[in-house]
Write an enzyme that holds these catalytic residues in place. Structure first.
Site, PDB file in Angstrom:
ATOM      1  N   PHE A 141       1.060  -0.896   0.131  1.00  0.00           N
ATOM      2  CA  PHE A 141      -0.067  -0.184   0.000  1.00  0.00           C
ATOM      3  C   PHE A 141       0.854   1.523   0.010  1.00  0.00           C
ATOM      4  O   PHE A 141       1.597   1.650   1.154  1.00  0.00           O
ATOM      5  CB  PHE A 141      -1.078  -0.223   0.887  1.00  0.00           C
ATOM      6  N   ASP A 226       9.772   3.269   1.303  1.00  0.00           N
ATOM      7  CA  ASP A 226       8.131   3.621   1.547  1.00  0.00           C
ATOM      8  C   ASP A 226       8.433   3.736   3.161  1.00  0.00           C
ATOM      9  O   ASP A 226       7.862   2.772   4.114  1.00  0.00           O
ATOM     10  CB  ASP A 226       6.786   3.707   1.608  1.00  0.00           C
ATOM     11  N   LYS A 255       3.168  11.994   6.811  1.00  0.00           N
ATOM     12  CA  LYS A 255       2.005  10.839   8.148  1.00  0.00           C
ATOM     13  C   LYS A 255       2.440  11.966   9.376  1.00  0.00           C
ATOM     14  O   LYS A 255       2.428  12.898   9.383  1.00  0.00           O
ATOM     15  CB  LYS A 255       2.013   9.928   8.002  1.00  0.00           C
TER      16      LYS A 255
END
Length: 401
Positions: A141, A226, A255
């Site tokens: 994801f 990531d 984030k």
């Protein structure tokens, strides 16, 4: 109707149904606790999918944002501003890298990493134009843009959005042999999550990440990590790769970099790699804006002390020890994760992940499900041990029904 019912009905009527939120309407929050429109308090064990690593309303971050709001919030990259150089310098130093390319959202940062790898492949590695390949892992994801879902294996993320962007090769996560076999002279990068969050907090086999690093170095291929969810303290280290002493060629961050206050993301790498860009070739009006830089600089300063990483490691050991006891009782099949991050597979006989999340909500604990039977636990790193234990007691109650 109650205030909660009214708010949910309005949202259902006037917003696209691209999410399926739990039926709670948050009105305020502080630390690890949220309060709904009816005045009920809930323990937040999701932390905005790790965007809120430092808790709701963190005073240092709010003060940094307020101070910057009074000065200047946006210049665009048409001009310099007085927070930009410090942000890039400090983030590069935190990562042990040389250059930063700031963006806003995690998906934008992943898109930037993809573009960087391709441009590097053509200009530096010498891959023929239009032939660059990037290897990714199954069950990944990395976001939901058209290019990113083109290399997703999740039908919900991918279905009905074709035609898809070419140039990606998908291999099983954790399989070094498959990765080696997929590499060709046109491979420019391997893009992976050190821990797969959306897939259920999947930790790869020991030795996999060092193996990826060795293989990419051998084949002159970029290793792109990531760390949008796994980075910035969540696993007990600044970066999840540190658990296996691995340093990638490029970090993709987001984030928690914005502290849950503003969206901030970045690609961080060497001058050789990010130096492939020239003015006009890539950009963002809001990327690296003064407000974002001010908040992110405070995040970086907080991480530099090491206290949040240490807290995540200590409380994470406690969390996994307690969850491990549940795994032996029949209600929980598997527990995975690292630091203050866990994926808990619920025994199907007790209900789906969604049903367990709804029952926990009734007990004033908020988590979120993924992939049917799994719930994710990722509290703010500022949570107290007492509050964490209270939340775990509520989980035991729900699983004993």
């Amino acid at each position: 109707m109650s205030a909660t019912e009214t708010a949910i009905a309005s949202a259902e009527a006037h917003s696209a149904h691209n999410y399926h939120p739990l039926p709670v309407v948050v009105a305020s929050a502080e630390g690890a606790w949220m309060t709904d429109v009816e005045g009920r308090r809930y323990l937040d064990l999701l932390a905005g999918y790790s965007a809120l690593n430092f808790g709701h309303g963190n005073r240092r971050l709010i003060d940094a944002a307020k101070a910057q709001l009074e000065r200047v919030t946006l210049t665009s990259r048409a001009f310099h501003h007085d927070r930009f150089a410090d942000f890039c310098t400090e983030l590069a130093a935190l990562c042990g890298m040389e250059m930063v390319l700031p963006m806003n959202t995690g998906a934008e940062a992943v898109e930037t990493a993809v573009k960087t790898a391709r441009k590097w492949g053509y200009r530096v590695k010498g891959v023929p134009d239009g032939m660059a390949k990037i290897i990714v892992a199954s069950d990944n994801f990395h976001g939901r843009t058209t290019t990113i879902i083109s290399f997703s294996t999740d039908p919900e993320a991918r279905a009905d959005y074709g035609p898809y962007t070419p140039g990606f090769e998908i291999v099983p996560y954790g399989d070094l042999t498959a990765l080696r076999e997929a590499m060709t002279e046109n491979t420019v990068a391997v893009l992976i999550e050190p821990i797969q969050g959306e897939a259920g907090v999947l930790v790869p086999p020991a030795g996999y990440l060092p193996g990826v690093r060795e293989l990419t170095r051998e084949r002159n291929v970029l290793f792109i990590a990531d760390e949008i969810q796994s980075g910035l303290g969540r696993t007990g280290k600044t970066f999840a790769l540190e658990h296996e002493d691995v340093v990638p060629d490029m970090y993709v961050l987001g984030k928690a970099l914005g502290g849950g206050v503003v969206p901030v993301s970045a690609v961080v790498s060497s001058a050789e790699i990010l130096g492939v860009f020239r003015p006009g070739e890539h950009g963002s009006t809001f990327g690296g804006n003064p407000l974002a830089c001010a908040v992110a600089l405070e995040v970086i300063a907080m991480l530099r002390t090491g206290e949040y990483q240490e807290r995540a490691a200590e409380l994470g050991d406690h969390l996994h020890r307690e969850l491990g006891l549940l795994a032996g009782g029949g209600a929980v099949e598997t527990v995975r994760g690292r630091g203050l991050w866990a994926g808990v597979d619920i025994a199907p006989a007790l209900g789906t992940g969604r049903q367990i999340s709804e029952r926990l909500m009734e007990e004033r604990v908020l988590v979120k499900d993924t992939h049917g039977s799994t719930i994710r636990i990722a509290p703010p790193l500022v949570i107290s041990k007492e509050d964490l234990d209270w939340g775990l007691d509520r989980l035991r109650t729900v699983l004993s029904v």
